[in-house]
Design a protein around this motif. Sequence first.
Motif, PDB file in Angstrom:
ATOM      1  N   VAL A  49       0.830  -1.044   0.057  1.00 42.75           N
ATOM      2  CA  VAL A  49      -0.021  -0.061   0.082  1.00 42.75           C
ATOM      3  C   VAL A  49       0.856   1.082  -0.139  1.00 42.75           C
ATOM      4  O   VAL A  49       0.701   2.143  -0.811  1.00 42.75           O
ATOM      5  CB  VAL A  49      -1.087  -0.022   1.080  1.00 42.75           C
ATOM      6  CG1 VAL A  49      -1.724   1.393   1.515  1.00 42.75           C
ATOM      7  CG2 VAL A  49      -1.973  -1.182   1.012  1.00 42.75           C
ATOM      8  N   ALA A  50       1.967   1.248   0.852  1.00 42.12           N
ATOM      9  CA  ALA A  50       2.890   2.388   0.939  1.00 42.12           C
ATOM     10  C   ALA A  50       3.336   2.504  -0.252  1.00 42.12           C
ATOM     11  O   ALA A  50       3.461   3.851  -0.722  1.00 42.12           O
ATOM     12  CB  ALA A  50       3.738   2.199   2.081  1.00 42.12           C
ATOM     13  N   LYS A  51       3.816   1.738  -1.080  1.00 41.33           N
ATOM     14  CA  LYS A  51       4.511   1.796  -2.457  1.00 41.33           C
ATOM     15  C   LYS A  51       3.437   2.251  -3.496  1.00 41.33           C
ATOM     16  O   LYS A  51       3.840   3.192  -4.287  1.00 41.33           O
ATOM     17  CB  LYS A  51       4.971   0.457  -3.066  1.00 41.33           C
ATOM     18  CG  LYS A  51       5.588   0.603  -4.347  1.00 41.33           C
ATOM     19  CD  LYS A  51       6.259  -0.997  -4.854  1.00 41.33           C
ATOM     20  CE  LYS A  51       6.580  -0.792  -6.277  1.00 41.33           C
ATOM     21  NZ  LYS A  51       7.072  -1.999  -6.951  1.00 41.33           N
ATOM     22  N   ALA A  52       2.294   1.619  -3.633  1.00 43.45           N
ATOM     23  CA  ALA A  52       1.379   2.277  -4.284  1.00 43.45           C
ATOM     24  C   ALA A  52       1.004   3.632  -4.185  1.00 43.45           C
ATOM     25  O   ALA A  52       0.751   4.730  -4.949  1.00 43.45           O
ATOM     26  CB  ALA A  52       0.039   1.531  -4.282  1.00 43.45           C
ATOM     27  N   GLN A  53       0.861   4.225  -2.785  1.00 47.18           N
ATOM     28  CA  GLN A  53       0.509   5.604  -2.391  1.00 47.18           C
ATOM     29  C   GLN A  53       1.740   6.308  -3.070  1.00 47.18           C
ATOM     30  O   GLN A  53       1.435   7.710  -3.443  1.00 47.18           O
ATOM     31  CB  GLN A  53       0.677   5.633  -0.906  1.00 47.18           C
ATOM     32  CG  GLN A  53      -0.854   4.848  -0.429  1.00 47.18           C
ATOM     33  CD  GLN A  53      -1.136   5.104   1.021  1.00 47.18           C
ATOM     34  OE1 GLN A  53      -0.025   4.899   1.657  1.00 47.18           O
ATOM     35  NE2 GLN A  53      -2.265   5.011   1.598  1.00 47.18           N
ATOM     36  N   ALA A  54       3.033   6.013  -2.928  1.00 44.44           N
ATOM     37  CA  ALA A  54       4.227   6.683  -3.292  1.00 44.44           C
ATOM     38  C   ALA A  54       4.018   6.925  -4.737  1.00 44.44           C
ATOM     39  O   ALA A  54       4.219   8.067  -5.327  1.00 44.44           O
ATOM     40  CB  ALA A  54       5.381   6.324  -2.753  1.00 44.44           C
ATOM     41  N   ILE A  55       3.710   5.879  -5.685  1.00 48.87           N
ATOM     42  CA  ILE A  55       3.549   6.141  -7.045  1.00 48.87           C
ATOM     43  C   ILE A  55       2.272   6.995  -7.487  1.00 48.87           C
ATOM     44  O   ILE A  55       2.669   8.014  -8.163  1.00 48.87           O
ATOM     45  CB  ILE A  55       3.264   4.745  -7.584  1.00 48.87           C
ATOM     46  CG1 ILE A  55       4.589   3.830  -7.407  1.00 48.87           C
ATOM     47  CG2 ILE A  55       2.889   4.929  -8.970  1.00 48.87           C
ATOM     48  CD1 ILE A  55       4.315   2.370  -7.922  1.00 48.87           C
ATOM     49  N   ALA A  56       1.234   6.828  -6.459  1.00 44.27           N
ATOM     50  CA  ALA A  56       0.252   7.837  -6.982  1.00 44.27           C
ATOM     51  C   ALA A  56       0.492   9.094  -6.353  1.00 44.27           C
ATOM     52  O   ALA A  56      -0.029   9.969  -7.331  1.00 44.27           O
ATOM     53  CB  ALA A  56      -1.137   7.387  -6.336  1.00 44.27           C
ATOM     54  N   LYS A  57       1.263   9.357  -5.430  1.00 42.26           N
ATOM     55  CA  LYS A  57       1.565  10.551  -5.217  1.00 42.26           C
ATOM     56  C   LYS A  57       2.309  11.402  -6.172  1.00 42.26           C
ATOM     57  O   LYS A  57       2.257  12.758  -6.475  1.00 42.26           O
ATOM     58  CB  LYS A  57       2.354  10.655  -3.504  1.00 42.26           C
ATOM     59  CG  LYS A  57       2.594  11.873  -3.137  1.00 42.26           C
ATOM     60  CD  LYS A  57       3.505  11.906  -1.934  1.00 42.26           C
ATOM     61  CE  LYS A  57       3.456  13.010  -1.116  1.00 42.26           C
ATOM     62  NZ  LYS A  57       4.163  12.971   0.129  1.00 42.26           N
TER      63      LYS A  57
END
Length: 80
Positions: A49-57
């Motif tokens: 989830v943290a990786k996906a959030q970093a990409i989305a950011k």
Amino acid sequence: MTLQVNITANGRMSLPSDIRKRLGLVGGGAVLIEETDDGVILRTMDQAVAKAQAIAKRYAAHPDASVDAFLATRRRNSGE
């Protein structure tokens, strides 16, 4: 840290208990396995989830990143 983990005849492997405890993994929990050109990456759900959030950011500041902008573009492209 690199550890050897053996795979049983039926394809199962066990993570050492100290790693499970450190990562907060409990029985019945889930992890994600990603196959890459360099090998296999095992991630906890929180890490994924943290990786996906970093990409989305990275895309959040883009003017066309909102749902409204996406829908407006789709309407324009469909002739509505």
